[in-house]
Design a protein around this motif. Structure first.
Motif, PDB file in Angstrom:
ATOM      1  N   LYS A 163      15.857  41.949  57.907  1.00 46.13           N
ATOM      2  CA  LYS A 163      17.020  42.449  58.655  1.00 46.13           C
ATOM      3  C   LYS A 163      16.641  43.701  59.476  1.00 46.13           C
ATOM      4  CE  LYS A 163      21.663  42.936  59.174  1.00 46.13           C
ATOM      5  NZ  LYS A 163      22.588  41.946  59.709  1.00 46.13           N
TER       6      LYS A 163
ATOM      7  N   ILE B 123      21.872  37.291  60.213  1.00 50.98           N
ATOM      8  CA  ILE B 123      23.075  37.497  59.388  1.00 50.98           C
ATOM      9  C   ILE B 123      22.715  37.220  57.935  1.00 50.98           C
ATOM     10  CG2 ILE B 123      25.402  36.622  58.913  1.00 50.98           C
ATOM     11  CD1 ILE B 123      25.687  36.042  61.887  1.00 50.98           C
TER      12      ILE B 123
ATOM     13  N   ASP C  92      25.920  41.266  55.375  1.00 46.88           N
ATOM     14  CA  ASP C  92      26.960  41.069  56.390  1.00 46.88           C
ATOM     15  C   ASP C  92      28.232  40.435  55.848  1.00 46.88           C
ATOM     16  OD1 ASP C  92      25.639  41.931  58.902  1.00 46.88           O
ATOM     17  OD2 ASP C  92      24.178  40.428  58.263  1.00 46.88           O
TER      18      ASP C  92
ATOM     19  N   ILE D 146      31.479  37.571  62.785  1.00 49.08           N
ATOM     20  CA  ILE D 146      30.401  38.562  62.655  1.00 49.08           C
ATOM     21  C   ILE D 146      29.610  38.629  63.961  1.00 49.08           C
ATOM     22  CG2 ILE D 146      28.246  39.130  61.447  1.00 49.08           C
ATOM     23  CD1 ILE D 146      29.489  37.850  58.937  1.00 49.08           C
TER      24      ILE D 146
ATOM     25  N   LYS E 148      30.725  41.914  65.141  1.00 45.05           N
ATOM     26  CA  LYS E 148      29.836  42.695  64.264  1.00 45.05           C
ATOM     27  C   LYS E 148      30.605  43.287  63.079  1.00 45.05           C
ATOM     28  CE  LYS E 148      26.145  42.419  66.961  1.00 45.05           C
ATOM     29  NZ  LYS E 148      25.481  41.186  66.628  1.00 45.05           N
TER      30      LYS E 148
ATOM     31  N   ARG F 171      31.604  43.287  59.188  1.00 43.87           N
ATOM     32  CA  ARG F 171      31.221  42.790  57.871  1.00 43.87           C
ATOM     33  C   ARG F 171      32.464  42.204  57.191  1.00 43.87           C
ATOM     34  NH1 ARG F 171      28.572  47.538  54.836  1.00 43.87           N
ATOM     35  NH2 ARG F 171      27.061  46.101  53.939  1.00 43.87           N
TER      36      ARG F 171
END
Ligand code: SAH
Ligand code: F3S
Length: 435
Positions: free
Chosen positions: A67, A74, A97, A115, A119, A121
């Motif tokens: 990541k 993701i 995420d 997501i 973006k 979570r």
């Protein structure tokens, strides 16, 4: 979604394997074996024992650096640990995420696209019953065996067990849905179906009982073998036994967790049967299906288990001689009654370890003896594929659920063949094809 790549790591029971395949289908992504190539990484987790639960965290830890190098990837957690700890996981694991609960798989595509676009979570751990069985699992081409879920959750309240908490109450799937999924799989070349549920034989729906489900499956054309797991002892009825006896596709093996041979411990576990009842149930099963093999689960070191209780478990092991058994040391799980008993009546961990070793050594001898006793017999084997260790060998399982490896060519995959057993090993048999 396009051609996204999905890497999924699965821990735990058949239910989780099945759910991982549902996740693959829900996302319509290309499965990959290499997490570095993945656009989505999911760890599908198990919470049954503390060790399993810890594996989820170390599993996720591995993807931190991926990541860091590739921020668009993701990373998510699903399954029982996700359900158990919910949003606290987002706080604990900064590179995570999403958290996907055990009943939320149909929501996954929406979660992923949110997501991607915002973006944000996400945690989804609600129990949305209507969509529960909506996504069917991905089926790997050429695979001749498959699971079909008939039930979610569990209504038993065994005092040590976290499953009811993380998978909810029992919900049974309608018969037509089960038969449809099964038929679809047969059309893809599947020969053997295993119906799965936490207490699979408590299945009942719209007036039908589990025995009726077996009979209905027995009517499906080209379905060669029927298995099911896990059976709950108290839900073994005459209707079920009769169906097992009369439907020829039903394999002669039953996994029937007993947990303990001591009535005191069984009662503290709230297993709802006695040792005598369990022994009698096996007698009834053997009466109907004389060559049936039985495997079981045992918990060692349940709070308050004395040496005498353990000796009663050992005497049950000697009395029944299970084909195989999975045995575990008791692990206190948050929120379960037995985690409270544990505070007052802990079994010394060294004593529990010694008991577990004694039981496992005994089981090893029995399994080996039983495997050896097959030498010379001709077994029917559904060929599942090449043997993992040697591509010259094929591998499949006997009616009694033993693995049997033998020399043969790949064109036999998916066929049921006759194999004469030549060797009995600890975990498998070896044999030669009968022409
Ligand atoms: N009905 C389920 C049972 C799930 S748990 C099924 O589908 O198999 C599987 C096994 O894990 C149980 O039979 C039990 O032997 C063991 N187990 C469950 N909770 C446990 C705990 N808290 N500690 C140790 N073993 C446990
Ligand atoms: Fe767990 Fe007992 Fe159900 S072991 S899954 S509560 S039958």
């Amino acid at each position: 979604m396009g051609t996204k790549h999905l890497y999924i790591e699965t821990y735990g029971c058949q239910m989780n394997e099945y759910d991982s395949d549902r996740i693959k289908n829900a996302l319509d992504a290309e499965p990959t074996d290499d997490p570095k190539k993945a656009d989505i990484i999911i760890v599908n987790t198990c919470a049954i024992r503390e060790k399993a639960d810890q594996k989820a965290f170390s599993g996720l830890g591995k993807y931190k650096s991926i990541k860091a190098n590739k921020p668009d990837v993701i990373v998510g957690i699903s399954g029982c640990v996700a359900q158990l700890y919910g949003d606290t996981l987002l706080k604990k694991i900064p590179h995570l995420d999403f958290v996907l609960g055990t009943r939320a798989i149909p929501k996954l595509p929406e979660i992923i696209s949110n997501i991607e676009s915002q973006k944000r979570r996400t945690v989804e751990t609600s129990y949305d019953l209507e969509e529960l069985f909506e996504v069917e699992p991905y089926h790997k081409r050429g695979k001749v065996t498959a699971f079909v879920s008939v039930q979610q959750g569990c209504n038993k309240r065994c005092t040590y067990c976290i499953v009811p908490q993380v998978r909810g109450d029992e919900v049974n799937r309608p018969l037509p849905d089960i038969l449809k999924e099964t038929t679809n799989l047969i059309e893809k070349g599947v020969k053997e179906i295993t119906f799965i549920g936490q207490t699979v034989n408590s299945w009942k729906e719209n007036g039908y009982k589990f025995g009726d489900l077996i009979r209905a499956a027995g009517e499906i054309e080209d379905l060669e073998r029927i298995r099911f797991t896990t059976s709950y002892p108290r839900d073994i009825t005459k209707r079920m036994i009769d169906a097992m006896k009369e439907v020829p596709q039903v394999c002669h093996h039953l996994h029937l967790p007993v947990q303990s041979g001591s009535n005191k411990v069984l009662s503290n576990m709230k297993r709802t049967y006695t040792r005598e009842w369990y022994v009698d149930t096996i007698a009834r099963l053997k009466d109907a299906v004389p060559d049936i093999t039985i495997s079981t689960d045992i918990i060692i070191g349940f709070p308050g288990e004395t040496d005498r209780d353990f000796q009663e478990t050992m005497s049950l092991m000697r009395e029944i001689e299970f084909e195989s058994s999975y045995s575990f040391k008791f692990s206190p799980r948050p929120g379960t009654p037995a985690a409270e008993y544990e505070k007052e009546q802990t079994v010394d961990p060294d004593i529990a370890s010694a008991r577990l070793s004694e039981l496992q050594a005994f089981q090893k001898d029995i399994t080996e003896k039983k495997n050896l006793s097959r030498v010379g017999h001709i077994e029917e084997v559904l060929v599942e594929g090449e043997s993992r260790n040697d591509p010259n060998f094929l591998s499949g399982r006997t009616d009694h659920n033993r693995i049997l490896n033998f020399k043969g060519t790949k064109d036999l995959v998916g066929k049921t063949v006759q194999v004469r057993v030549t060797e009995g090993l600890l975990n498998s048999l070896r044999g030669e094809l009968v022409k």
